[in-house]
Design a protein around this motif. Structure first.
Motif, short mmCIF file in Angstrom:
data_model
loop_
_atom_site.label_atom_id
_atom_site.label_comp_id
_atom_site.label_asym_id
_atom_site.label_seq_id
_atom_site.Cartn_x
_atom_site.Cartn_y
_atom_site.Cartn_z
N LYS A 108 0.83 -1.20 0.00
CA LYS A 108 0.00 0.00 0.00
C LYS A 108 0.87 1.25 0.00
N PRO A 109 0.42 2.29 -0.70
CA PRO A 109 1.21 3.54 -0.70
C PRO A 109 1.11 4.25 0.64
N PRO A 110 2.18 4.90 1.07
CA PRO A 110 2.12 5.72 2.28
C PRO A 110 1.32 6.99 2.02
N TRP A 111 0.98 7.71 3.05
CA TRP A 111 0.12 8.90 2.93
C TRP A 111 0.68 9.92 1.94
N TYR A 112 2.00 10.07 1.89
CA TYR A 112 2.59 11.10 1.00
C TYR A 112 2.60 10.67 -0.46
N GLN A 113 2.10 9.48 -0.77
CA GLN A 113 2.01 9.02 -2.15
C GLN A 113 0.56 8.97 -2.63
N LEU A 114 -0.36 9.50 -1.85
CA LEU A 114 -1.75 9.57 -2.26
C LEU A 114 -1.89 10.66 -3.33
#
Length: 139
Positions: free
Chosen positions: A83-89
């Protein structure tokens, strides 16, 4: 004089934007697969990456298929969602990929416990073979 002041501000902003682009950051993504015991052959998405512990970089998030093979152990094929981390949304990824000063590292570690192969006694295998052979002849 009025015109010169705006021109110098324009140059200052252009230089700042250029420095920002030169020092712009990026996200480095790395996945490490570790096995217990170590020494298994590791493939990620049908690409051989090495012997565990093995690491590879990746670009996209999502589900990965990891295949592990080692003599004396059951071959494992697992699917792991990265899953992508928050900064990759969406929207935030533009900032972290292009505007953030410096480098961001996203390190993922996947640990897998290898299961020994179940070795059936030779007598059992031979007994089943004889039974199948006798059934085939009797038909």
């Amino acid at each position: 004089m009025f015109h010169t002041r705006y021109l110098s501000w324009f140059h200052a902003i252009a230089v700042a934007a250029g420095l920002l682009l030169i020092s712009s950051g990026c996200v480095r993504r790395r996945m490490t697969v570790r096995t217990n015991p170590p020494g298994a052959t590791v493939s990620v998405d049908n690409q051989l990456i090495g012997t565990s512990p093995a690491a590879t970089s990746f670009v996209y998030y999502g589900t990965r298929e990891i295949r592990l093979e080692k003599d004396g152990y059951r071959t494992e094929t697992i699917r792991r969602k990265v899953k992508p981390p928050w900064y990759q949304l969406p929207v935030l990824d533009f900032v972290s990929e292009t505007l953030w000063p410096g480098e961001i590292r996203d390190e993922r570690i996947i640990d897998v416990e290898m299961v020994p192969k179940a070795v059936e006694p030779t007598e059992n295998v031979l007994g089943r073979a004889e039974l199948l052979r006798s059934q085939a002849v009797g038909q």
